[in-house]
Design an enzyme around this catalytic site. Structure first.
Site, mmCIF file in Angstrom:
data_model
loop_
_atom_site.group_PDB
_atom_site.id
_atom_site.type_symbol
_atom_site.label_atom_id
_atom_site.label_comp_id
_atom_site.label_asym_id
_atom_site.label_seq_id
_atom_site.Cartn_x
_atom_site.Cartn_y
_atom_site.Cartn_z
ATOM 1 N N LYS A 22 -42.412 -12.589 0.943
ATOM 2 C CA LYS A 22 -41.633 -12.124 -0.211
ATOM 3 C C LYS A 22 -42.399 -11.041 -0.982
ATOM 4 C CE LYS A 22 -41.665 -14.540 -4.226
ATOM 5 N NZ LYS A 22 -42.011 -13.685 -5.383
ATOM 6 N N ASN A 23 -43.664 -11.303 -1.276
ATOM 7 C CA ASN A 23 -44.399 -10.370 -2.146
ATOM 8 C C ASN A 23 -44.803 -9.073 -1.446
ATOM 9 O OD1 ASN A 23 -44.088 -12.108 -4.229
ATOM 10 N ND2 ASN A 23 -46.238 -12.723 -4.372
ATOM 11 N N CYS A 117 -42.093 -14.647 -19.836
ATOM 12 C CA CYS A 117 -42.044 -15.224 -18.496
ATOM 13 C C CYS A 117 -42.598 -16.620 -18.569
ATOM 14 C CB CYS A 117 -42.875 -14.354 -17.566
ATOM 15 S SG CYS A 117 -43.157 -15.094 -15.984
ATOM 16 N N ARG A 122 -47.685 -11.893 -19.232
ATOM 17 C CA ARG A 122 -47.538 -10.931 -18.136
ATOM 18 C C ARG A 122 -47.065 -9.538 -18.576
ATOM 19 N NH1 ARG A 122 -44.926 -14.034 -13.008
ATOM 20 N NH2 ARG A 122 -46.041 -12.480 -11.803
ATOM 21 N N ASP A 305 -51.066 -18.396 -6.620
ATOM 22 C CA ASP A 305 -49.787 -18.878 -6.095
ATOM 23 C C ASP A 305 -49.925 -20.138 -5.233
ATOM 24 O OD1 ASP A 305 -48.447 -16.900 -7.425
ATOM 25 O OD2 ASP A 305 -48.056 -15.648 -5.683
ATOM 26 N N ARG A 397 -35.912 -18.820 -4.734
ATOM 27 C CA ARG A 397 -36.408 -17.452 -4.945
ATOM 28 C C ARG A 397 -37.497 -17.118 -3.922
ATOM 29 N NH1 ARG A 397 -38.877 -16.532 -10.423
ATOM 30 N NH2 ARG A 397 -39.359 -14.648 -9.286
HETATM 31 C C1 UD1 Z 1 -48.171 -10.714 -8.354
HETATM 32 C C2 UD1 Z 1 -47.357 -11.628 -7.489
HETATM 33 C C3 UD1 Z 1 -47.429 -13.061 -8.008
HETATM 34 C C4 UD1 Z 1 -48.872 -13.479 -8.144
HETATM 35 C C5 UD1 Z 1 -49.667 -12.478 -8.942
HETATM 36 C C6 UD1 Z 1 -51.157 -12.773 -8.957
HETATM 37 C C7 UD1 Z 1 -45.630 -10.152 -6.667
HETATM 38 C C8 UD1 Z 1 -44.189 -9.764 -6.696
HETATM 39 N N1 UD1 Z 1 -45.991 -11.153 -7.479
HETATM 40 O O1 UD1 Z 1 -47.584 -10.756 -9.665
HETATM 41 O O2 UD1 Z 1 -46.746 -13.895 -7.084
HETATM 42 O O3 UD1 Z 1 -48.920 -14.726 -8.811
HETATM 43 O O4 UD1 Z 1 -49.512 -11.151 -8.386
HETATM 44 O O5 UD1 Z 1 -51.664 -12.843 -7.676
HETATM 45 O O6 UD1 Z 1 -46.409 -9.627 -5.897
HETATM 46 N N2 UD1 Z 1 -51.705 -7.797 -16.310
HETATM 47 C C9 UD1 Z 1 -51.932 -7.056 -17.437
HETATM 48 N N3 UD1 Z 1 -51.326 -5.826 -17.548
HETATM 49 C C10 UD1 Z 1 -50.490 -5.324 -16.603
HETATM 50 C C11 UD1 Z 1 -50.267 -6.092 -15.445
HETATM 51 C C12 UD1 Z 1 -50.879 -7.332 -15.330
HETATM 52 O O7 UD1 Z 1 -52.667 -7.471 -18.321
HETATM 53 O O8 UD1 Z 1 -49.967 -4.221 -16.770
HETATM 54 C C13 UD1 Z 1 -52.349 -9.146 -16.157
HETATM 55 C C14 UD1 Z 1 -51.348 -10.293 -16.077
HETATM 56 O O9 UD1 Z 1 -50.956 -10.732 -17.344
HETATM 57 C C15 UD1 Z 1 -52.147 -11.329 -15.316
HETATM 58 C C16 UD1 Z 1 -53.020 -10.480 -14.362
HETATM 59 O O10 UD1 Z 1 -52.992 -9.159 -14.907
HETATM 60 O O11 UD1 Z 1 -52.993 -12.035 -16.173
HETATM 61 C C17 UD1 Z 1 -52.532 -10.429 -12.945
HETATM 62 O O12 UD1 Z 1 -51.149 -10.109 -12.912
HETATM 63 P P1 UD1 Z 1 -50.507 -9.238 -11.746
HETATM 64 O O13 UD1 Z 1 -51.438 -9.163 -10.595
HETATM 65 O O14 UD1 Z 1 -49.980 -7.986 -12.302
HETATM 66 O O15 UD1 Z 1 -49.276 -10.157 -11.318
HETATM 67 P P2 UD1 Z 1 -47.939 -9.621 -10.720
HETATM 68 O O16 UD1 Z 1 -48.220 -8.346 -9.998
HETATM 69 O O17 UD1 Z 1 -46.868 -9.633 -11.741
#
Ligand code: UD1
Length: 417
Positions: A22-23, A117, A122, A305, A397
């Site tokens: 999925k990811n 969320c 996030r 995850d 999902r």
């Molecule tokens: C992706 C995965 C999700 C997984 C996560 C961490 C997808 C679609 N989803 O989510 O399944 O749990 O990686 O491995 O691939 N952060 C910030 N600023 C930003 C973006 C992120 O501070 O602009 C922080 C988030 O709050 C969190 C950390 O960075 O604490 C990691 O988040 P991130 O890797 O971005 O998660 P996703 O990409 O949303």
């Protein structure tokens, strides 16, 4: 709303096929926005998040043709509406992945800000800062990100937190920018590498994906490609834990053992015996596992995850396991529900202490997010009597045909419509 009724106590054995990731599929689908030529993808999992993404791409103007063999052709010859509406983004945060591609190809994008969320705040600040560094003008108006740019310019971008979708969004945007972009402290997740490999097949010039520095030399245009999506490592890990908890013996086909080192290592520490081939994994487990300590962190460390699933494993293992979550605040929502099944779990800050019990007991519980729901399914598989899991749309999902696959392994799982 559908529910799952699970009768616990069956030992899982047999063989199943792992679906596409999925990811990896979500960003790769969004990569179709980067070219006016067709992108053909194989091994697309049939999941609610994938349908949501296809609806979003259709809204933007991509022509979509699904086939019966799990493939899809995406053709974004003319993008007619450069926006991701709130109604779609609110159901799936990964919708933010259309921002970089639309802006890079069309110079304009309007994407709803993801709301709160279930697993923490996030934010998407790093996506926005990166695009600004590449010359985009970004305003937030009425809950929407409004982005405009001429041709994006290559830039050196340092991300102070490792972000998976942030890295993916910026990498996609940089493929069509003028000059060189260097992403530092980039996510090293296998799904980032899978996206990079697909973009390279489309004509992008990307080096270093899988390391923490990714260098992208922008090109004028990308072209048609045919790409096969990697297997889902989290689905694989979830079935391995399921089999291990039931003292079972299973084989996963079409999986990706090399992307599962941290999970396989923990399962071995818990007492399971695991053999890997290049795309299959065999697991045999003793009647009772040992509890394990773990700490989530960006790849290649233990994935957030898989945290909830290992909490379920510890719940019936021998001893006490310490589970520390470092990626997301508020990702222990499964704990309340697991306690309803008899699990003994104490939380101190971002650490959960799980004291294994001999038996869990079936009860009615509620799914709260995707991986939390998976952990409840696992707990239910070993609980005495019947467990009913409500709100399983969360599971749909991310897990393709979960009840079929579990039943194929000998579990007793029923979907109640
Ligand atoms: C992706 C995965 C999700 C997984 C996560 C961490 C997808 C679609 N989803 O989510 O399944 O749990 O990686 O491995 O691939 N952060 C910030 N600023 C930003 C973006 C992120 O501070 O602009 C922080 C988030 O709050 C969190 C950390 O960075 O604490 C990691 O988040 P991130 O890797 O971005 O998660 P996703 O990409 O949303």
């Amino acid at each position: 709303m559908d529910k799952l009724a699970i009768r616990g106590g069956k030992r899982l054995q047999g063989e199943i096929r792992i679906s596409g990731a999925k990811n990896a599929a979500l960003p790769i689908l969004c990569a179709s926005l980067l070219t006016g030529e067709p992108l053909y993808l194989d091994n697309l999992p049939r999941l609610n998040d994938i349908s949501t993404t296809l609806t979003l791409l259709g809204h933007i103007g991509v022509q979509i043709a699904l086939d019966e063999r799990g493939g899809v052709e995406l053709h974004g010859a003319a993008l007619t509406r450069l926006e991701a509406p709130y109604s779609l983004v609110k159901t799936m945060r990964a919708s933010i992945l259309v921002l970089g591609p639309m802006l890079a190809r069309c110079g304009e994008a309007r994407v709803s800000l993801p709301g709160g969320c279930a697993i923490g705040s996030r934010p998407v600040d790093l996506h926005i800062k990166g695009l600004q560094a590449m010359g985009a003008q970004i305003d937030i108006e009425h809950g929407y990100i409004l982005a405009r740019a001429g041709r994006l310019r290559g830039a050196r971008i340092f991300m102070d937190t490792v972000t998976v979708t942030g890295t993916e969004n910026l990498m996609m945007a940089a493929t069509l920018a003028s000059g060189t972009t260097i992403l530092e402290n980039a996510a090293r997740e296998p799904e980032v590498v899978d996206l990079a490999d697909c973009l390279i097949a489309m004509g992008a010039d990307i080096r270093g994906a899988g390391s923490d520095t990714i260098t992208i030399q922008g090109v004028e245009r990308l072209h048609a490609a045919h790409y096969r999506i990697m297997p889902d490592r989290i689905e694989s890990g979830t079935y391995l834990v399921a089999a291990a908890m039931t003292g079972g013996a299973i084989t996963l086909r079409d999986s990706c053992p090399q992307a599962l080192d941290a999970v396989i290592e923990k399962l071995r520490e818990a007492g399971a015996v695991i053999h890997c081939d290049h795309d299959s994994i065999d697991l045999t487990a003793p009647a009772r596992l040992r509890a394990v300590n773990l700490r989530t962190a960006p790849y290649p460390a233990f994935p957030t995850d898989m945290q909830a699933q290992f909490m379920a494993l510890n719940a019936t293992a021998e001893g006490v396991g310490r589970v520390t979550e470092t990626i997301f605040e508020n990702r222990f929502m499964h704990v309340q529900e697991m306690r309803r099944l008899g699990a003994q779990i104490e939380i101190e800050g971002n650490t959960a202490l799980v004291r294994g019990v001999e038996h869990l007991q079936g009860a009615t519980v509620m799914a709260t997010d995707l991986r939390a729901s998976a952990s409840l399914v696992l707990a239910a598989l070993v609980a005495e009597g019947e467990t009913v899991i409500e709100r399983i749309y969360h599971i749909d999902r991310g897990y393709e045909c979960i009840e079929e696959k579990l039943n194929q392994l000998g579990a007793s799982v029923r979907r109640i419509h």
